[in-house]
Design a protein around this motif. Structure first.
Motif, PDB file in Angstrom:
ATOM      1  N   ILE A  55      -6.277  14.867  -7.849  1.00 55.28           N
ATOM      2  CA  ILE A  55      -7.546  14.132  -7.896  1.00 55.28           C
ATOM      3  C   ILE A  55      -8.545  14.706  -6.894  1.00 55.28           C
ATOM      4  O   ILE A  55      -8.155  15.319  -5.905  1.00 55.28           O
ATOM      5  CB  ILE A  55      -7.345  12.629  -7.631  1.00 55.28           C
ATOM      6  CG1 ILE A  55      -6.623  12.429  -6.307  1.00 55.28           C
ATOM      7  CG2 ILE A  55      -6.616  11.949  -8.748  1.00 55.28           C
ATOM      8  CD1 ILE A  55      -6.613  11.012  -5.879  1.00 55.28           C
ATOM      9  N   PHE A 102       2.951   6.915  -3.302  1.00 57.42           N
ATOM     10  CA  PHE A 102       3.743   7.958  -3.968  1.00 57.42           C
ATOM     11  C   PHE A 102       3.078   8.394  -5.264  1.00 57.42           C
ATOM     12  O   PHE A 102       2.959   9.580  -5.547  1.00 57.42           O
ATOM     13  CB  PHE A 102       5.156   7.449  -4.252  1.00 57.42           C
ATOM     14  CG  PHE A 102       5.914   7.090  -3.021  1.00 57.42           C
ATOM     15  CD1 PHE A 102       6.375   8.080  -2.168  1.00 57.42           C
ATOM     16  CD2 PHE A 102       6.153   5.766  -2.699  1.00 57.42           C
ATOM     17  CE1 PHE A 102       7.063   7.753  -1.017  1.00 57.42           C
ATOM     18  CE2 PHE A 102       6.843   5.442  -1.552  1.00 57.42           C
ATOM     19  CZ  PHE A 102       7.297   6.416  -0.709  1.00 57.42           C
ATOM     20  N   GLY A 103       2.671   7.401  -6.049  1.00 56.87           N
ATOM     21  CA  GLY A 103       2.066   7.726  -7.326  1.00 56.87           C
ATOM     22  C   GLY A 103       0.632   8.212  -7.177  1.00 56.87           C
ATOM     23  O   GLY A 103       0.211   9.135  -7.872  1.00 56.87           O
ATOM     24  N   THR A 104      -0.133   7.573  -6.272  1.00 56.55           N
ATOM     25  CA  THR A 104      -1.549   7.929  -6.191  1.00 56.55           C
ATOM     26  C   THR A 104      -1.753   9.306  -5.570  1.00 56.55           C
ATOM     27  O   THR A 104      -2.572  10.074  -6.051  1.00 56.55           O
ATOM     28  CB  THR A 104      -2.350   6.887  -5.391  1.00 56.55           C
ATOM     29  OG1 THR A 104      -1.703   6.671  -4.142  1.00 56.55           O
ATOM     30  CG2 THR A 104      -2.456   5.571  -6.143  1.00 56.55           C
ATOM     31  N   ASN A 105      -1.035   9.607  -4.498  1.00 53.15           N
ATOM     32  CA  ASN A 105      -1.337  10.830  -3.769  1.00 53.15           C
ATOM     33  C   ASN A 105      -0.283  11.929  -3.835  1.00 53.15           C
ATOM     34  O   ASN A 105      -0.574  13.084  -3.592  1.00 53.15           O
ATOM     35  CB  ASN A 105      -1.628  10.509  -2.300  1.00 53.15           C
ATOM     36  CG  ASN A 105      -2.888   9.711  -2.134  1.00 53.15           C
ATOM     37  OD1 ASN A 105      -2.921   8.544  -2.491  1.00 53.15           O
ATOM     38  ND2 ASN A 105      -3.937  10.343  -1.647  1.00 53.15           N
ATOM     39  N   SER A 145       3.871   1.635  -1.188  1.00 52.59           N
ATOM     40  CA  SER A 145       4.578   1.881  -2.447  1.00 52.59           C
ATOM     41  C   SER A 145       3.648   2.470  -3.511  1.00 52.59           C
ATOM     42  O   SER A 145       4.108   3.094  -4.451  1.00 52.59           O
ATOM     43  CB  SER A 145       5.258   0.606  -2.942  1.00 52.59           C
ATOM     44  OG  SER A 145       4.301  -0.321  -3.370  1.00 52.59           O
ATOM     45  N   PHE A 146       2.355   2.287  -3.331  1.00 51.57           N
ATOM     46  CA  PHE A 146       1.414   2.888  -4.269  1.00 51.57           C
ATOM     47  C   PHE A 146       1.121   4.355  -3.940  1.00 51.57           C
ATOM     48  O   PHE A 146       0.736   5.124  -4.802  1.00 51.57           O
ATOM     49  CB  PHE A 146       0.097   2.101  -4.285  1.00 51.57           C
ATOM     50  CG  PHE A 146       0.109   0.957  -5.245  1.00 51.57           C
ATOM     51  CD1 PHE A 146      -0.438   1.089  -6.511  1.00 51.57           C
ATOM     52  CD2 PHE A 146       0.674  -0.258  -4.895  1.00 51.57           C
ATOM     53  CE1 PHE A 146      -0.423   0.033  -7.404  1.00 51.57           C
ATOM     54  CE2 PHE A 146       0.699  -1.314  -5.785  1.00 51.57           C
ATOM     55  CZ  PHE A 146       0.143  -1.175  -7.036  1.00 51.57           C
ATOM     56  N   THR A 197       0.835  -1.208   0.000  1.00 55.75           N
ATOM     57  CA  THR A 197       0.000   0.000   0.000  1.00 55.75           C
ATOM     58  C   THR A 197       0.869   1.257   0.000  1.00 55.75           C
ATOM     59  O   THR A 197       0.608   2.210  -0.728  1.00 55.75           O
ATOM     60  CB  THR A 197      -0.907   0.024   1.248  1.00 55.75           C
ATOM     61  OG1 THR A 197      -1.383  -1.278   1.479  1.00 55.75           O
ATOM     62  CG2 THR A 197      -2.059   0.962   1.069  1.00 55.75           C
ATOM     63  N   SER A 234     -10.896   6.278  -0.526  1.00 57.96           N
ATOM     64  CA  SER A 234      -9.810   5.350  -0.236  1.00 57.96           C
ATOM     65  C   SER A 234      -9.420   5.425   1.242  1.00 57.96           C
ATOM     66  O   SER A 234      -9.134   4.410   1.877  1.00 57.96           O
ATOM     67  CB  SER A 234      -8.601   5.630  -1.125  1.00 57.96           C
ATOM     68  OG  SER A 234      -8.142   6.944  -0.946  1.00 57.96           O
ATOM     69  N   PRO A 264       2.175  12.786  -6.529  1.00 52.20           N
ATOM     70  CA  PRO A 264       2.908  12.745  -7.798  1.00 52.20           C
ATOM     71  C   PRO A 264       4.056  13.752  -7.848  1.00 52.20           C
ATOM     72  O   PRO A 264       5.069  13.510  -8.480  1.00 52.20           O
ATOM     73  CB  PRO A 264       1.835  13.056  -8.848  1.00 52.20           C
ATOM     74  CG  PRO A 264       0.718  13.688  -8.098  1.00 52.20           C
ATOM     75  CD  PRO A 264       0.749  13.097  -6.729  1.00 52.20           C
ATOM     76  N   GLY A 265       3.902  14.890  -7.158  1.00 56.58           N
ATOM     77  CA  GLY A 265       4.953  15.904  -7.178  1.00 56.58           C
ATOM     78  C   GLY A 265       6.246  15.411  -6.561  1.00 56.58           C
ATOM     79  O   GLY A 265       7.335  15.872  -6.909  1.00 56.58           O
ATOM     80  N   VAL A 283     -10.125  10.606  -2.568  1.00 52.29           N
ATOM     81  CA  VAL A 283      -9.231  10.353  -1.437  1.00 52.29           C
ATOM     82  C   VAL A 283     -10.055   9.984  -0.207  1.00 52.29           C
ATOM     83  O   VAL A 283      -9.683   9.102   0.562  1.00 52.29           O
ATOM     84  CB  VAL A 283      -8.338  11.577  -1.142  1.00 52.29           C
ATOM     85  CG1 VAL A 283      -7.262  11.211  -0.129  1.00 52.29           C
ATOM     86  CG2 VAL A 283      -7.684  12.076  -2.416  1.00 52.29           C
TER      87      VAL A 283
END
Lengths: 339, 464
Positions: B396, B77-80, B74-75, B72, B404, B82-83, B401
């Motif tokens: 997003i 960084f990309g999902t929430n 490792s995901f 969870t 999730s 991105p900067g 958010v």
């Protein structure tokens, strides 16, 4: 010097997309069979011994299997951060659902053996539900990815087909694994599961590979340009033959002395491999179909070089000790004594 | 009201708080398990084997929770965020990559042999697997702390158009705060595992377990805690000095110092007020804060006022710091007191056992509090001086958010309950197992008992 640097900037992303492809493929095969075993788990009271054997068959492996997903998503993050951001932004909700599925599955596996006896069935239900949720979410995400994250009901419908297709494919892999790892009644049951899952998977593969070139003109052009078409049609041909041959074989299994029990698994691996090559062929060098190619999305060359050193040393070692682990736990799952 | 930024921060905090509970135990527990196995190999005393088998099962469960919550992470960084990857991905990426490559795989693959391979591989290969798993968990901590330290005290990079490019990997990994953070974290894990082992063993003894194994494990845990806690206090002090040098605004928040002052008092208690920029209800030791941080009674401590719009929220950092230190002092008292009693009486009295049971998860409280100090203390920066948290967040919609976050929180609460409940069940089950019983009742699932003779055989085979 400058030329060398720019050539590194050219080939490093290619190497990393290759490594990432390897990670995705290995993940799909390895977690594919253990997700499949979870999907197939029968929940009747009388099925408990079979459930124990089924779960014993994946016990020593699932941790390592799941790690390939972390490697794949990690490589995407490291080598192609822009693509990672873009993909996960579009797949936010299904990714969250998949993660919950993975969490439930991963822990149910351990809890079932250690919790109070009365709770075992509840954890088995959780294990099955988690496996189904994970597979559906992964298939849905694959569908969204292939459609280049377009909005609209067509894309949703395609993703739904893909979700069912991937779930069927994992069941196919899982049942083939069980044919290999189990014996007697459970093996016979696995053979029946494999036949049904195989037909469902074929249906999924056919519909996905028909719709994909129809909605993606670029994909259509790539597949059906002469003279390449003569060569690339080998991919679907091999895939189709593997389906047919496996179906015929399964009708004759199990045979005396457990002959050919490893063959269905090998054939399903072949099918996965062909589907994977087909997908890669459709989109390479795009990393987000129609939006971003691997060179646009790549990290700084210095970062890629640094991690490549580690990857070239570690990935072969991982492959060797994964093989060692499978060698240690070779043979029928029932030999893993649970009491 | 609740925007994507705040929801994403809550979600990240929830994810990392939940995740860290499990590695904190497994990093050190892996070594405790290696110790049990080595003692068994040395002495051939089956008691060590029994201790080993029980704790391996606990390890497996804890590890599984760590793996799934780590995925969870490792995901996230990309999902929430991105900067984060867009700006510092060239540096964060390889560090995370090495974590996965070296550590995660090492653990996950050898774990299979460690858990299930007991009568499939020679004893030495089995011990070796346990050892590799322990190395893996420690390496995992190494890379993650390297990244976290770099985010706190970045070095070895160059900014081009706001994007960080690596200049020297050595300088990136061995940044200014890395040695302190790594040592502090590894000791925190040592203490967490020590109290965890002691607490669960004490619970078993209280429930009437007559065997030697829980007593040996209890002693191992207590002695480990007693040795580690003074070292931890010493390292924590060094770490504080390092933070004082590189992140003075964090220390100002930890100490509740609003205005720069010489001879600042050590606040034992206070309620910081961010609006009025002052503290209420102070209980203080005069000049002590200056003395601790500068080793001079009249040393200067910079106040929050020096960092307008560039300092963390004071109250949470201030309280979290006091909770961490308070737990440390409590651990010191309990570990030393427990060791003393054990030394004098050989067997702990019931009240002492109950105290240890109460302290089973003491390490979690201290570790979480410590992480809040360091992570909230870094705000408003995500990477100090390079990237603000607010600039890294995703675009997003908040509802996504929110969805999730609700999902994760629900799952985390259920799992935490199930985890603790299952530990209890496992402990109770083990009470009923005979000391040298060769068959494990269904409880195991993961381990088959190995009659001594079989093992001798496999030892013999490995020599041939």
């Amino acid at each position: 010097m400058n030329e060398a640097a720019s050539s590194a900037a050219y080939w490093l992303p290619v190497v990393f997309i290759g490594l990432m492809g390897l990670a995705v493929l290995v993940y799909a095969i390895l977690d594919g069979y253990d997700l499949g075993v979870g999907i197939l788990l029968p929940l009747g009271k009388e099925d408990e011994p079979q459930r124990d054997t089924m779960i014993a068959s994946i016990g020593p492996f699932w941790d390592a299997n799941e790690t390939w997903l972390v490697l794949a998503i990690g490589l995407l993050l490291i080598a192609f951060p822009i693509a990672h951001n873009l993909v996960l932004m579009h797949l936010y909700i299904p990714a969250a659902i998949m993660l919950v599925g993975l969490i439930l599955r991963g822990v149910a596996f351990d809890f079932r053996a250690k919790a109070a006896v009365g709770h075992k069935l509840a954890w088995d239900r959780t294990f099955k539900a988690g496996s189904i949720i994970t597979s559906l979410a992964q298939g849905y995400m694959l569908g969204q990815y292939v459609m280049g994250f377009q909005p609209g009901w067509q894309a949703q419908l395609f993703s739904a087909v893909s979700a069912l297709g991937v779930t069927a494919a994992y069941s196919y892999m899982g049942s083939a694994w069980l044919v290999l790892k189990t014996e007697s009644l459970l093996q016979e049951r696995a053979v029946r599961w494999a036949r049904r899952a195989g037909r469902a998977t074929l249906l999924g593969v056919v519909s996905v590979s028909t719709i994909n070139p129809l909605v993606n003109p670029a994909v259509f052009d790539r597949w059906f340009s002469y003279p390449l078409v003569m060569f690339v049609l080998l991919i679907p041909t091999l895939c189709f033959l593997a389906f047919i041959f496996n179906d015929l074989l399964l009708a004759r299994l199990p045979k005396a002395n457990d002959r050919h029990s490893a063959l269905p698994f090998t054939l399903v691996v072949t099918i996965f491999l062909m589907c994977f090559i087909g997908l890669a062929f459709s989109f390479f060098p795009d990393i987000v179909p129609g939006q971003l190619n691997i060179w646009q999305a790549a990290s700084a060359t210095a970062s890629l070089k640094f991690i490549l050193v580690g990857a070239l040393i570690v990935v072969p070692i991982i492959l060797i000790y994964t093989a060692f682990s499978y060698y240690v736990f070779r043979g029928k799952a029932s030999e893993l004594h649970y009491h | 009201m609740l925007d994507t930024l705040i929801l994403s921060r809550i979600q990240f905090a929830a994810n990392i708080s939940f995740h860290i509970l499990f590695p904190t135990i497994t990093i050190a527990l892996a070594w405790i398990i290696v110790f049990f196995k080595l003692r068994y190999d040395q002495t051939d005393n089956p008691v060590w084997m029994r201790a080993y088998r029980f704790w391996v099962k606990v390890f497996a469960l804890t590890f599984a929770l760590g793996v799934v919550s780590g995925i969870t992470m490792s995901f996230q960084f990309g999902t929430n965020w991105p900067g984060f990857m867009a700006r510092v991905g060239n540096i964060a990426g390889p560090l995370l990559g090495y974590e996965v490559l070296t550590a995660f795989f090492l653990e996950a693959t050898f774990l299979g042999i460690m858990l299930f391979g007991i009568n499939r591989v020679p004893s030495k290969v089995h011990t070796f697997s346990a050892f590799v798993v322990a190395i893996g968990t420690t390496l995992s901590a190494f890379w993650i702390i390297a990244l976290n330290s770099w985010m706190q005290t970045p070095s070895g990079f160059e900014l081009r158009d706001g994007v960080a490019y690596p200049e020297s990997w050595l300088a990136i990994i061995f940044n200014a705060s890395f040695p302190y953070r790594l040592t502090h974290m590894l000791l925190a894990s040592g203490l967490t595992a020590a109290f965890f082992v002691a607490g669960i063993s004490a619970y078993r003894i209280l429930k009437g377990d007559p065997k030697r194994a829980p007593r040996l494990a209890l002693k191992t845990g207590l002695v480990l805690a007693a040795v580690f806690i003074p070292i931890q206090i010493f390292v924590g002090d060094l770490h504080g000095l390092n933070t004082f040098k590189y992140q003075p605004q964090k220390v100002a928040a930890m100490e509740g110092v609003w205005e720069t002052e010489r001879g600042a008092p050590l606040l034992l208690f206070a309620i910081p007020d961010g609006e009025k920029k002052t503290n209420h209800f102070e209980i203080a030791i005069p000049k002590m804060a200056s003395f601790i941080l500068t080793h001079d009674l009249n040393g200067e401590i910079k106040g929050i006022e020096e960092f307008p719009n560039d300092h963390p929220p004071v109250a949470p950092v201030f309280f979290a710091f006091r909770i961490m230190v308070g737990m440390g002092i409590l651990m010191l008292a309990v570990a030393w007191g427990g060791c003393y009693l054990l030394w004098r009486r050989k067997e702990l009295p019931n009240w002492a056992l109950k105290t240890l049971v109460g302290m089973t998860f003491a390490g979690w409280v201290a570790t979480l509090a410590g992480w809040y100090v360091t992570e909230i203390g870094r705000q408003p920066w995500l990477v100090t001086g390079v990237l603000k948290t607010a600039d890294a967040v995703t675009q997003i919609p908040p509802s996504h958010v929110g969805f999730s976050l609700t999902l994760y929180l629900l799952v985390y609460v259920i799992l935490l309950y199930a985890y603790i409940h299952t530990l209890k069940v496992m402990a109770l089950k083990s009470v009923k197992v005979e000391e040298f019983e060769t068959k494990e009742p269904l409880a195991g699932g993961s381990l088959t008992n190995l009659p001594k003779s079989t093992q001798e055989q496999s030892k013999g085979e490995s020599h041939e």
